[in-house]
Design a protein around this motif. Sequence first.
Motif, PDB file in Angstrom:
ATOM      1  N   GLU A  62       0.816  -1.128   0.047  1.00 21.77           N
ATOM      2  CA  GLU A  62       0.005  -0.066   0.073  1.00 21.77           C
ATOM      3  C   GLU A  62       0.742   1.157  -0.059  1.00 21.77           C
ATOM      4  O   GLU A  62       0.471   2.031  -0.851  1.00 21.77           O
ATOM      5  CB  GLU A  62      -0.685   0.063   1.226  1.00 21.77           C
ATOM      6  N   LEU A  63       1.730   1.154   0.961  1.00 21.10           N
ATOM      7  CA  LEU A  63       2.849   2.361   1.079  1.00 21.10           C
ATOM      8  C   LEU A  63       3.430   2.943  -0.315  1.00 21.10           C
ATOM      9  O   LEU A  63       3.695   4.080  -0.469  1.00 21.10           O
ATOM     10  CB  LEU A  63       3.715   2.219   2.290  1.00 21.10           C
ATOM     11  N   ALA A  64       3.833   1.973  -1.032  1.00 22.71           N
ATOM     12  CA  ALA A  64       4.661   1.983  -2.073  1.00 22.71           C
ATOM     13  C   ALA A  64       3.998   2.744  -3.117  1.00 22.71           C
ATOM     14  O   ALA A  64       4.503   3.266  -4.280  1.00 22.71           O
ATOM     15  CB  ALA A  64       4.913   0.456  -2.495  1.00 22.71           C
ATOM     16  N   GLU A  65       2.593   3.002  -3.116  1.00 25.55           N
ATOM     17  CA  GLU A  65       1.645   3.555  -4.004  1.00 25.55           C
ATOM     18  C   GLU A  65       1.972   5.299  -3.918  1.00 25.55           C
ATOM     19  O   GLU A  65       1.811   5.795  -4.884  1.00 25.55           O
ATOM     20  CB  GLU A  65       0.331   3.303  -3.903  1.00 25.55           C
ATOM     21  N   TYR A  66       2.191   5.557  -2.792  1.00 28.18           N
ATOM     22  CA  TYR A  66       2.160   7.000  -2.495  1.00 28.18           C
ATOM     23  C   TYR A  66       3.298   7.550  -1.874  1.00 28.18           C
ATOM     24  O   TYR A  66       3.489   8.796  -1.543  1.00 28.18           O
ATOM     25  CB  TYR A  66       0.882   7.414  -1.865  1.00 28.18           C
ATOM     26  N   ALA A  67       4.038   6.776  -0.971  1.00 33.33           N
ATOM     27  CA  ALA A  67       5.129   7.567  -0.161  1.00 33.33           C
ATOM     28  C   ALA A  67       6.332   7.820  -0.930  1.00 33.33           C
ATOM     29  O   ALA A  67       6.541   7.112  -2.139  1.00 33.33           O
ATOM     30  CB  ALA A  67       5.330   6.344   0.998  1.00 33.33           C
ATOM     31  N   ASP A  68       7.095   8.669  -0.634  1.00 39.65           N
ATOM     32  CA  ASP A  68       8.225   8.913  -1.671  1.00 39.65           C
ATOM     33  C   ASP A  68       9.453   7.646  -1.472  1.00 39.65           C
ATOM     34  O   ASP A  68       9.967   7.286  -2.363  1.00 39.65           O
ATOM     35  CB  ASP A  68       8.890  10.322  -1.106  1.00 39.65           C
ATOM     36  N   TYR A  69       9.374   7.252  -0.123  1.00 42.32           N
ATOM     37  CA  TYR A  69      10.463   6.187   0.058  1.00 42.32           C
ATOM     38  C   TYR A  69       9.786   5.259   1.394  1.00 42.32           C
ATOM     39  O   TYR A  69       9.326   5.886   2.267  1.00 42.32           O
ATOM     40  CB  TYR A  69      11.635   6.767   0.387  1.00 42.32           C
ATOM     41  N   VAL A  70      10.113   4.093   1.142  1.00 39.26           N
ATOM     42  CA  VAL A  70       9.812   3.317   2.329  1.00 39.26           C
ATOM     43  C   VAL A  70      10.918   2.343   2.466  1.00 39.26           C
ATOM     44  O   VAL A  70      11.290   1.304   1.653  1.00 39.26           O
ATOM     45  CB  VAL A  70       8.500   2.300   1.993  1.00 39.26           C
ATOM     46  N   LEU A  71      11.507   2.331   3.814  1.00 37.45           N
ATOM     47  CA  LEU A  71      12.559   1.112   4.357  1.00 37.45           C
ATOM     48  C   LEU A  71      11.364   0.210   5.351  1.00 37.45           C
ATOM     49  O   LEU A  71      11.098   0.619   6.306  1.00 37.45           O
ATOM     50  CB  LEU A  71      13.471   1.765   5.271  1.00 37.45           C
ATOM     51  N   ALA A  72      11.313  -0.954   4.546  1.00 40.27           N
ATOM     52  CA  ALA A  72      10.532  -1.863   5.270  1.00 40.27           C
ATOM     53  C   ALA A  72      11.081  -2.951   6.023  1.00 40.27           C
ATOM     54  O   ALA A  72      12.253  -3.602   5.421  1.00 40.27           O
ATOM     55  CB  ALA A  72       9.432  -2.690   4.172  1.00 40.27           C
ATOM     56  N   THR A  73      11.070  -2.947   7.337  1.00 40.93           N
ATOM     57  CA  THR A  73      12.006  -3.825   7.951  1.00 40.93           C
ATOM     58  C   THR A  73      11.111  -4.905   8.761  1.00 40.93           C
ATOM     59  O   THR A  73      10.023  -4.647   9.155  1.00 40.93           O
ATOM     60  CB  THR A  73      12.649  -2.930   9.277  1.00 40.93           C
ATOM     61  N   ASP A  74      11.871  -5.874   9.167  1.00 42.31           N
ATOM     62  CA  ASP A  74      11.146  -7.016  10.002  1.00 42.31           C
ATOM     63  C   ASP A  74      12.398  -7.838  10.423  1.00 42.31           C
ATOM     64  O   ASP A  74      13.486  -7.734  10.073  1.00 42.31           O
ATOM     65  CB  ASP A  74      10.309  -8.076   8.884  1.00 42.31           C
ATOM     66  N   ILE A  75      12.093  -8.380  11.791  1.00 35.87           N
ATOM     67  CA  ILE A  75      13.108  -9.300  12.349  1.00 35.87           C
ATOM     68  C   ILE A  75      13.416 -10.629  11.935  1.00 35.87           C
ATOM     69  O   ILE A  75      14.498 -11.118  11.906  1.00 35.87           O
ATOM     70  CB  ILE A  75      13.042  -9.236  13.780  1.00 35.87           C
ATOM     71  N   ASN A  76      12.288 -11.000  10.854  1.00 38.00           N
ATOM     72  CA  ASN A  76      12.525 -12.273  10.207  1.00 38.00           C
ATOM     73  C   ASN A  76      12.939 -11.947   8.795  1.00 38.00           C
ATOM     74  O   ASN A  76      12.391 -11.673   8.059  1.00 38.00           O
ATOM     75  CB  ASN A  76      11.311 -12.975  10.358  1.00 38.00           C
ATOM     76  N   PRO A  77      14.267 -12.518   8.499  1.00 37.43           N
ATOM     77  CA  PRO A  77      14.649 -12.368   7.089  1.00 37.43           C
ATOM     78  C   PRO A  77      13.833 -13.223   6.075  1.00 37.43           C
ATOM     79  O   PRO A  77      13.449 -12.659   4.786  1.00 37.43           O
ATOM     80  CB  PRO A  77      16.034 -12.937   6.898  1.00 37.43           C
ATOM     81  N   ASN A  78      13.248 -14.403   6.683  1.00 37.39           N
ATOM     82  CA  ASN A  78      12.379 -15.107   5.605  1.00 37.39           C
ATOM     83  C   ASN A  78      10.973 -14.399   5.296  1.00 37.39           C
ATOM     84  O   ASN A  78      10.553 -14.466   4.137  1.00 37.39           O
ATOM     85  CB  ASN A  78      12.119 -16.603   6.196  1.00 37.39           C
ATOM     86  N   LEU A  79      10.402 -13.700   6.032  1.00 42.01           N
ATOM     87  CA  LEU A  79       9.306 -12.587   6.122  1.00 42.01           C
ATOM     88  C   LEU A  79       9.859 -11.441   4.833  1.00 42.01           C
ATOM     89  O   LEU A  79       8.726 -11.346   4.048  1.00 42.01           O
ATOM     90  CB  LEU A  79       8.875 -12.166   7.129  1.00 42.01           C
ATOM     91  N   LEU A  80      11.043 -10.941   4.971  1.00 45.51           N
ATOM     92  CA  LEU A  80      11.408 -10.066   3.947  1.00 45.51           C
ATOM     93  C   LEU A  80      11.507 -10.515   2.611  1.00 45.51           C
ATOM     94  O   LEU A  80      11.135 -10.114   1.415  1.00 45.51           O
ATOM     95  CB  LEU A  80      12.721  -9.307   4.457  1.00 45.51           C
TER      96      LEU A  80
END
Length: 217
Positions: A62-80
């Motif tokens: 969702e954010l990728a549609e309208y934010a200028d930039y997104v750093l998406a983080t998670d503690i689980n590499p497999n989810l990334l």
Amino acid sequence: MTNAVLTDMAAYYAQRDNFDEEDVENPDGMDGLDEIMEMLRTQLTGQRVLELACGDGYWTDELAEYADYVLATDINPNLLEMAKTRELPEDVVEFAVADALNPQVEGEFTACFAGFWWSHVKRQDQADVIARLRNIIGKDGLLVLVDNAWIEGETAIARTDAEGNTYQIHSLPNGDRYEIVKNYPADSALRKRMAPLLKELRVHRHSHYWMLTGRLR
């Protein structure tokens, strides 16, 4: 399968594969979710967003549609890795492994977003988490939280601890059972706890969801 109830929340979510169905898209609350999506677009259009606990990238999409930039983080590499399969625009979205409770990230951000994560933060840890985010985002940075609301007759709680945190039991397909922190704050509790930490504080409540916005003091 083990008979013991496990408590490693990161391990639990690392093995989940149905985030949207169970956590987000409740068919009885879709009108409220649609309204939250529109408010999210209004709040985060043009922002440089640090996203916490992005999971499989449902909100990142969702954010990728309208934010200028997104750093998406998670503690689980497999989810990334799952999130990356959404093939989001590389000039907008980047991914990084980080613990949402204490994210060690670099970059310039104007906002922080967390979808369906704040309920997993223990009450006694919340002020420290906000302080760490302020160190990253800076004073006046925008904070946006979206999470589940308590549903009378549907929401199940296994226990409440001495600090007032509530817990649920979740099972995986392999039979492993996990005790997960899952708090359901009322609007008054959100305002009381967050008012010393945020200004321009707003809480929007729907039958199945709530959304909080504010700027870091």
